[in-house]
Scaffold this motif. Structure first.
Motif, PDB file in Angstrom:
ATOM      1  N   GLY A 297      27.341  64.356 -13.319  1.00 31.55           N
ATOM      2  CA  GLY A 297      27.145  64.291 -11.876  1.00 31.55           C
ATOM      3  C   GLY A 297      27.182  62.888 -11.313  1.00 31.55           C
ATOM      4  N   SER A 298      27.360  61.873 -12.172  1.00 32.04           N
ATOM      5  CA  SER A 298      27.382  60.486 -11.693  1.00 32.04           C
ATOM      6  C   SER A 298      28.520  59.705 -12.344  1.00 32.04           C
ATOM      7  N   ALA A 299      29.663  60.337 -12.510  1.00 30.76           N
ATOM      8  CA  ALA A 299      30.789  59.713 -13.193  1.00 30.76           C
ATOM      9  C   ALA A 299      31.474  58.688 -12.304  1.00 30.76           C
ATOM     10  N   PRO A 300      32.106  57.685 -12.905  1.00 39.10           N
ATOM     11  CA  PRO A 300      32.945  56.775 -12.126  1.00 39.10           C
ATOM     12  C   PRO A 300      34.112  57.542 -11.512  1.00 39.10           C
ATOM     13  N   THR A 301      34.758  56.911 -10.533  1.00 39.14           N
ATOM     14  CA  THR A 301      35.981  57.472  -9.974  1.00 39.14           C
ATOM     15  C   THR A 301      37.125  57.149 -10.919  1.00 39.14           C
ATOM     16  N   ILE A 302      37.766  58.173 -11.468  1.00 44.96           N
ATOM     17  CA  ILE A 302      38.835  57.990 -12.438  1.00 44.96           C
ATOM     18  C   ILE A 302      40.172  58.289 -11.773  1.00 44.96           C
ATOM     19  N   ILE A 303      41.107  57.365 -11.931  1.00 46.76           N
ATOM     20  CA  ILE A 303      42.441  57.493 -11.349  1.00 46.76           C
ATOM     21  C   ILE A 303      43.450  57.261 -12.467  1.00 46.76           C
ATOM     22  N   THR A 304      44.521  58.028 -12.487  1.00 41.48           N
ATOM     23  CA  THR A 304      45.568  57.814 -13.479  1.00 41.48           C
ATOM     24  C   THR A 304      46.906  58.310 -12.952  1.00 41.48           C
ATOM     25  N   HIS A 305      47.974  57.759 -13.491  1.00 42.25           N
ATOM     26  CA  HIS A 305      49.305  58.279 -13.203  1.00 42.25           C
ATOM     27  C   HIS A 305      49.861  59.018 -14.409  1.00 42.25           C
ATOM     28  N   ALA A 306      49.014  59.268 -15.388  1.00 41.25           N
ATOM     29  CA  ALA A 306      49.416  59.924 -16.629  1.00 41.25           C
ATOM     30  C   ALA A 306      48.998  61.387 -16.597  1.00 41.25           C
ATOM     31  N   ALA A 307      49.967  62.273 -16.554  1.00 41.76           N
ATOM     32  CA  ALA A 307      49.659  63.702 -16.494  1.00 41.76           C
ATOM     33  C   ALA A 307      48.831  64.184 -17.692  1.00 41.76           C
TER      34      ALA A 307
ATOM     35  N   GLY B 277      54.406  61.406  -8.639  1.00 41.69           N
ATOM     36  CA  GLY B 277      55.715  60.787  -8.820  1.00 41.69           C
ATOM     37  C   GLY B 277      56.544  61.623  -9.775  1.00 41.69           C
ATOM     38  N   ARG B 278      57.695  61.107 -10.142  1.00 43.27           N
ATOM     39  CA  ARG B 278      58.513  61.780 -11.150  1.00 43.27           C
ATOM     40  C   ARG B 278      57.916  61.518 -12.523  1.00 43.27           C
ATOM     41  N   VAL B 279      57.678  62.583 -13.278  1.00 43.01           N
ATOM     42  CA  VAL B 279      57.021  62.437 -14.574  1.00 43.01           C
ATOM     43  C   VAL B 279      58.060  62.220 -15.666  1.00 43.01           C
ATOM     44  N   ARG B 280      57.924  61.123 -16.405  1.00 44.34           N
ATOM     45  CA  ARG B 280      58.788  60.863 -17.551  1.00 44.34           C
ATOM     46  C   ARG B 280      58.376  61.753 -18.708  1.00 44.34           C
ATOM     47  N   GLY B 281      59.336  62.502 -19.240  1.00 40.24           N
ATOM     48  CA  GLY B 281      59.025  63.381 -20.350  1.00 40.24           C
ATOM     49  C   GLY B 281      58.580  62.634 -21.590  1.00 40.24           C
TER      50      GLY B 281
ATOM     51  N   THR C 153      56.714  59.919 -21.937  1.00 41.50           N
ATOM     52  CA  THR C 153      55.345  59.406 -21.938  1.00 41.50           C
ATOM     53  C   THR C 153      54.381  60.215 -21.100  1.00 41.50           C
ATOM     54  N   GLY C 154      54.884  61.134 -20.270  1.00 46.88           N
ATOM     55  CA  GLY C 154      54.007  61.887 -19.390  1.00 46.88           C
ATOM     56  C   GLY C 154      53.495  61.081 -18.222  1.00 46.88           C
ATOM     57  N   ALA C 155      54.112  59.936 -17.943  1.00 46.54           N
ATOM     58  CA  ALA C 155      53.673  59.048 -16.864  1.00 46.54           C
ATOM     59  C   ALA C 155      54.454  59.328 -15.591  1.00 46.54           C
ATOM     60  N   ALA C 156      53.760  59.349 -14.454  1.00 48.32           N
ATOM     61  CA  ALA C 156      54.432  59.411 -13.159  1.00 48.32           C
ATOM     62  C   ALA C 156      55.005  58.031 -12.857  1.00 48.32           C
ATOM     63  N   VAL C 157      56.257  58.001 -12.421  1.00 50.74           N
ATOM     64  CA  VAL C 157      56.935  56.742 -12.129  1.00 50.74           C
ATOM     65  C   VAL C 157      57.738  56.893 -10.842  1.00 50.74           C
ATOM     66  N   GLY C 158      58.288  55.778 -10.379  1.00 50.37           N
ATOM     67  CA  GLY C 158      59.131  55.799  -9.192  1.00 50.37           C
ATOM     68  C   GLY C 158      58.490  55.074  -8.031  1.00 50.37           C
TER      69      GLY C 158
ATOM     70  N   GLU D 276      58.426  52.355 -15.666  1.00 48.30           N
ATOM     71  CA  GLU D 276      57.035  52.211 -16.111  1.00 48.30           C
ATOM     72  C   GLU D 276      56.566  50.770 -15.945  1.00 48.30           C
ATOM     73  N   ALA D 277      57.464  49.819 -16.147  1.00 45.98           N
ATOM     74  CA  ALA D 277      57.104  48.414 -15.939  1.00 45.98           C
ATOM     75  C   ALA D 277      56.678  48.174 -14.502  1.00 45.98           C
ATOM     76  N   ALA D 278      57.383  48.794 -13.545  1.00 45.50           N
ATOM     77  CA  ALA D 278      57.040  48.619 -12.133  1.00 45.50           C
ATOM     78  C   ALA D 278      55.656  49.177 -11.822  1.00 45.50           C
ATOM     79  N   VAL D 279      55.323  50.334 -12.414  1.00 45.17           N
ATOM     80  CA  VAL D 279      54.003  50.914 -12.191  1.00 45.17           C
ATOM     81  C   VAL D 279      52.919  50.053 -12.835  1.00 45.17           C
ATOM     82  N   LYS D 280      53.154  49.614 -14.069  1.00 41.19           N
ATOM     83  CA  LYS D 280      52.178  48.767 -14.748  1.00 41.19           C
ATOM     84  C   LYS D 280      51.938  47.472 -13.970  1.00 41.19           C
TER      85      LYS D 280
END
Length: 258
Positions: free
Chosen positions: A121-131, A148-152, A154-159, A194-198
């Motif tokens: 009930g007191s977790a940090p706010t977690i954000i990710t672009h990884a499905a 975003g568009r998910v790369r198969g 790595t499972g990462a949203a990119v674009g 992925e470099a652009a997102v990182k």
């Protein structure tokens, strides 16, 4: 042992030793030479090694990239230790925001975060672009998934939409994975999107923590997405040495050894 398990073990041994012989692998894995040669052929087709007479050598490539499910099995002990040390950097009463990058080491960290704060009930706010990370955390704690568009691979949203979304954020902490960590080239990865997102993640975060096992030291992947000076902490299974250690110290980067 199944073929996939054998091939993961061969890849791990190559990472540790840089080269292996068929005879060594026959003894290590207790299979025939013909089986080992088939495994080496499969790994060569996947871009993970080069066969030589009597064995194989590790392929060093700026563009080779393993699928996420294969990376999860490589250097697994080191990655779990790194994730544990990274989790220890987060105060137990932390209620800020955490942006978690895509990758196998960051996925291991995400599991620990979910276990620590799940249903509290007191977790940090977690954000990710990884499905995959969003999927594993969503049953334990609230998680915000950047689209975003998910790369198969790595499972990462990119674009461009993903990058734009990251740029609207100011997370307190970002945990980022790398394919290469170099004194002169900084943080690098093979894929341009992925470099652009990182890069956007590093720019957005108040503090960036890099998770990198020692196999990433002194490696230069295709695209540099941030200089060492943009990083607050590097967590690894072994302390860097030589030029990389000097460059990290000069940039004021704290090192944490798992």
């Amino acid at each position: 042992m199944f073929a996939r398990e054998r091939q993961q073990r061969i890849a791990e041994l190559l990472t540790e030793r840089s080269s292996v012989t068929v005879t060594e692998l026959v003894d290590e894995l207790d299979v025939t030479g013909e089986t080992i040669r088939r495994d080496l052929a499969a790994l060569e087709r996947g871009g993970r090694l080069d066969r030589v007479h009597g064995g194989a050598v590790l392929r060093h490539s700026s563009t080779a990239e393993q699928p996420l499910d294969q990376r999860g099995g490589s250097n697994q002990t080191a990655k779990l230790a790194i994730a544990d040390a990274a989790a220890a950097l987060i105060p137990t009463d932390f209620t800020g925001s955490i942006l978690i990058d895509a990758g196998s080491s960051t996925a291991a960290l995400a599991r620990l975060i979910g276990e620590r704060w799940g249903h509290t009930g007191s977790a940090p706010t977690i954000i990710t672009h990884a499905a995959p990370i969003a999927a594993q955390l969503s049953s334990l704690i609230p998680v915000h998934l950047i689209g975003g568009r998910v790369r198969g691979l790595t499972g990462a949203a990119v674009g461009s939409d993903t990058v734009a979304a990251v740029r609207t954020l100011r997370p307190d902490l970002a945990f980022v994975g790398v394919n290469g960590l170099s004194a002169t080239f900084g943080l690098s990865t093979p894929d341009p999107e992925e470099a652009a997102v990182k890069s956007a993640i590093v720019d957005a975060a108040r503090e960036t923590v890099v998770l990198a096992d020692a196999s990433k030291f002194d490696e230069e992947s295709l695209i540099s997405f941030a200089p060492l000076s943009a990083v607050g902490t590097v967590v690894s299974d072994r302390a860097p040495s030589g030029a990389l250690a000097d460059a990290l110290a000069a940039a004021g980067v704290e090192g944490v050894t798992a």
